[in-house]
Enzyme design. Structure first.
Site, PDB file in Angstrom:
ATOM      1  N   GLU A 220       0.758  -1.032  -0.008  1.00  0.00           N
ATOM      2  CA  GLU A 220      -0.023   0.191  -0.110  1.00  0.00           C
ATOM      3  C   GLU A 220       0.776   1.086   0.176  1.00  0.00           C
ATOM      4  O   GLU A 220       0.552   2.364   0.667  1.00  0.00           O
ATOM      5  CB  GLU A 220      -0.977   0.092   1.022  1.00  0.00           C
ATOM      6  CG  GLU A 220      -1.899  -1.211   1.227  1.00  0.00           C
ATOM      7  CD  GLU A 220      -3.099  -1.130   2.237  1.00  0.00           C
ATOM      8  OE1 GLU A 220      -2.895  -0.127   2.994  1.00  0.00           O
ATOM      9  OE2 GLU A 220      -3.763  -2.086   2.363  1.00  0.00           O
TER      10      GLU A 220
ATOM     11  N   GLU B   7      -4.473  -9.363  -0.448  1.00  0.00           N
ATOM     12  CA  GLU B   7      -4.836  -9.043   0.930  1.00  0.00           C
ATOM     13  C   GLU B   7      -6.367  -8.649   1.047  1.00  0.00           C
ATOM     14  O   GLU B   7      -6.729  -7.691   0.200  1.00  0.00           O
ATOM     15  CB  GLU B   7      -3.789  -7.906   1.662  1.00  0.00           C
ATOM     16  CG  GLU B   7      -4.136  -7.507   2.898  1.00  0.00           C
ATOM     17  CD  GLU B   7      -3.146  -6.670   3.639  1.00  0.00           C
ATOM     18  OE1 GLU B   7      -2.076  -6.753   3.420  1.00  0.00           O
ATOM     19  OE2 GLU B   7      -3.676  -5.752   4.177  1.00  0.00           O
TER      20      GLU B   7
END
Length: 314
Positions: free
Chosen positions: A197, A296
């Site tokens: 991220e 994820e």
């Protein structure tokens, strides 16, 4: 999962039709053999539970392994993502125990291969119990490679926290760990993901986990360093990227990469907490001849219904 959902939808369709129609009953058939996508398997990230569970007494940790990896008595996970820890600055103490990952190079040029014993134990157990696909990923470079001096992030959430002069060091760190696991631990990572991220702006100094902001241009640069470092060691491991929080952001970041970065990649990783451009991302991966992973996702729904819907809709 596909067959189960198909059967469930067939039952739902039949019940709904019968409840609203005044005509003769109609049976709707859904053929579960018709598939629109292929799942390589399903799996789990070891961050951060494996650090904790790996340190439990044998009876407890073996019970966990059965529940997670046994195909009959447990979930039967076949894919494992191993977190290569950066290792926090020993002068700082903001990370909770479970997220305070040990790095393998705590100071420049000094390696500690006894680090991260708990997670390494779980990784070996996963392999012994049938896991077949392994990915290594990093949340942050070691603290001494960062501008802030911490693996938690930069002083500013929009700051690229990997110091420019340490880009090669970071690539060498990751590739050396991958090489060590292959030669000494018998684990061959299919892919290496240098980011987590990283295009997000919430990785800032003092946060409660490792994280490192890297804008798309910086990411492409690091992918090149990492790809060459793996190739220089004659490793089969390829780079994956970019594990953004949303599907839409992953697509935008991937589209921004130049061909020189894409050439080092074999796989696109995305998280699916947010975003709607699933078809567009699938098409972009297919056009670029890249494997596409939903790498994820998590929610607070213990029933599994929310997760099932996410799998179906993605």
């Amino acid at each position: 999962m596909t067959s189960f959902l198909s059967r469930s939808l067939a039952i739902f369709a039949a019940l709904s039709w019968g409840s609203i129609s005044t005509q003769a009953d109609t049976t709707v058939f859904i053929d579960p053999t018709v598939r629109y996508q292929t799942f390589e398997g399903w799996g789990v990230s070891l961050a951060w539970w494996a650090k904790v569970v790996g340190g439990f007494p044998d009876s407890c940790r073996n019970d966990y392994m059965e529940k997670v990896f046994d195909p009959v008595k447990g979930l039967g996970f076949t894919i494992v993502r191993y977190n290569i820890g950066g290792g926090e600055n020993p002068a700082l103490h903001t990370l909770p125990f479970r997220a305070n990952m040990e790095g393998f190079e705590p100071t420049p040029g000094q390696w500690n291969w006894d680090a991260d014993a708990g997670q390494r134990w779980v990784l070996q157990q996963a392999k012994a119990r049938g896991a077949t696909i392994f990915e290594a990923f990093a949340n942050s470079p070691p603290y001494w490679m960062t501008l802030s001096g911490s693996v938690t992030g930069g002083k500013n959430g929009n700051q690229n926290n990997l110091a420019t002069g340490h880009a090669q060091d970071f690539a060498d760190y990751l590739a050396t760990v991958v090489e060590h696991f292959k030669d000494r631990e018998g684990i061959v990572f299919r892919t290496l993901e240098p980011f987590n991220e990283s295009n997000s702006n919430w990785w800032y100094f003092g946060k409660n986990q490792e994280g490192c902001h890297c804008d798309p241009h910086y990411q492409a640069w690091i992918i090149g360093f990492a790809g060459r470092a793996l190739a220089d060691r004659n490793l089969t491991t390829r780079v994956s990227a970019s594990d953004e929080n949303s599907i839409d952001d992953t697509l935008a970041v991937f589209r921004s990469y130049p061909p020189s970065a894409r050439d080092f990649m074999s796989q696109i990783n995305t998280h699916s907490y947010h975003g709607n451009e699933t078809i567009e991302l699938n098409q972009a991966a297919a056009a670029a001849n890249k494997v596409l992973w939903q790498s994820e996702y998590g929610d607070a729904d213990a029933s599994g219904i929310t997760l099932s819907y996410r799998i179906w809709s993605t």
